[in-house]
Design a protein around this motif. Structure first.
Motif, PDB file in Angstrom:
ATOM      1  N   ARG A  16       0.843  -1.253  -0.024  1.00 51.94           N
ATOM      2  CA  ARG A  16      -0.027  -0.055   0.184  1.00 51.94           C
ATOM      3  C   ARG A  16       0.973   0.987   0.240  1.00 51.94           C
ATOM      4  N   PHE A  17       1.850   1.111   0.554  1.00 52.22           N
ATOM      5  CA  PHE A  17       2.798   2.327   1.398  1.00 52.22           C
ATOM      6  C   PHE A  17       3.673   2.472  -0.578  1.00 52.22           C
ATOM      7  N   VAL A  18       4.091   1.742  -0.620  1.00 51.85           N
ATOM      8  CA  VAL A  18       5.291   1.466  -2.028  1.00 51.85           C
ATOM      9  C   VAL A  18       4.920   2.096  -3.310  1.00 51.85           C
ATOM     10  N   PRO A  19       3.192   2.283  -3.912  1.00 54.15           N
ATOM     11  CA  PRO A  19       2.628   2.973  -5.390  1.00 54.15           C
ATOM     12  C   PRO A  19       2.576   4.437  -4.577  1.00 54.15           C
ATOM     13  N   HIS A  26       7.079  10.655  -9.303  1.00 53.76           N
ATOM     14  CA  HIS A  26       6.749  10.921 -10.455  1.00 53.76           C
ATOM     15  C   HIS A  26       5.135  11.682 -10.894  1.00 53.76           C
ATOM     16  N   ARG A  27       4.903  12.169  -9.990  1.00 56.91           N
ATOM     17  CA  ARG A  27       3.778  12.919 -10.349  1.00 56.91           C
ATOM     18  C   ARG A  27       2.623  14.160 -11.527  1.00 56.91           C
ATOM     19  N   ASP A  28       4.787  14.599 -11.646  1.00 59.70           N
ATOM     20  CA  ASP A  28       4.333  15.207 -12.766  1.00 59.70           C
ATOM     21  C   ASP A  28       4.184  14.330 -14.300  1.00 59.70           C
ATOM     22  N   ARG A  29       4.800  13.155 -14.253  1.00 59.02           N
ATOM     23  CA  ARG A  29       4.785  12.651 -15.775  1.00 59.02           C
ATOM     24  C   ARG A  29       3.881  12.457 -16.540  1.00 59.02           C
ATOM     25  N   ARG A  33      -0.388  10.846 -15.238  1.00 60.40           N
ATOM     26  CA  ARG A  33      -2.298  11.310 -15.043  1.00 60.40           C
ATOM     27  C   ARG A  33      -2.702  10.626 -16.208  1.00 60.40           C
ATOM     28  N   GLU A  34      -2.932  10.150 -17.041  1.00 59.88           N
ATOM     29  CA  GLU A  34      -3.231   9.717 -17.909  1.00 59.88           C
ATOM     30  C   GLU A  34      -3.706   8.276 -17.883  1.00 59.88           C
ATOM     31  N   PHE A  35      -3.091   7.193 -17.016  1.00 57.61           N
ATOM     32  CA  PHE A  35      -3.219   6.076 -16.096  1.00 57.61           C
ATOM     33  C   PHE A  35      -4.142   6.495 -15.378  1.00 57.61           C
ATOM     34  N   SER A  36      -3.594   7.663 -14.340  1.00 55.88           N
ATOM     35  CA  SER A  36      -4.954   7.897 -13.461  1.00 55.88           C
ATOM     36  C   SER A  36      -6.196   8.058 -13.769  1.00 55.88           C
ATOM     37  N   ALA A  37      -6.360   8.989 -14.814  1.00 55.79           N
ATOM     38  CA  ALA A  37      -7.237   9.090 -14.565  1.00 55.79           C
ATOM     39  C   ALA A  37      -8.545   7.806 -15.511  1.00 55.79           C
ATOM     40  N   LEU A  38      -7.660   7.391 -16.856  1.00 56.41           N
ATOM     41  CA  LEU A  38      -8.854   6.249 -16.909  1.00 56.41           C
ATOM     42  C   LEU A  38      -8.602   4.852 -16.091  1.00 56.41           C
TER      43      LEU A  38
END
Length: 101
Positions: A16-19, A26-29, A33-38
């Motif tokens: 749970r912590f590692v991701p 890497h939040r600016d990649r 961002r696309e992956f988290s939106a989908l």
């Protein structure tokens, strides 16, 4: 005994912590961002497909599952909130069991 608790805690906490650490670094990649939106829509699709494929052969159970899946997908499309769609689908399945059962 203590060592076993520590190992179990590490195994539970680690995945749970590692991701979160990786995502924070890497939040600016753009691809993340696309992956988290989908991701929510993809999870909903997987859950709906698995539920419908694992349905009982009875017509009543299949009707309840299809109704719950449709409600979940429509609520997810309208609200864009996975938790709300999950609860709505669960409620539709449960209430349809009371009404059809």
């Amino acid at each position: 005994m203590f060592a076993a608790v520590v190992v179990c805690a590490a195994v539970t906490f680690g995945p749970r912590f590692v991701p979160v650490l990786v995502a924070h670094r890497h939040r600016d990649r753009e691809d993340l961002r696309e992956f988290s939106a989908l991701l929510p829509a993809g999870l909903m699709l997987i859950l709906v497909a698995y539920t419908l494929l694992d349905a009982d052969s009875g017509i009543q159970a299949a009707t309840r599952l299809v109704l719950a899946a449709v409600v979940s997908v429509l609520v997810d499309l309208a609200a864009r909130n996975f938790l709300v769609a999950f609860v709505a689908g669960f409620a539709a399945y449960s209430l349809s069991g009371l009404l059809l059962g």
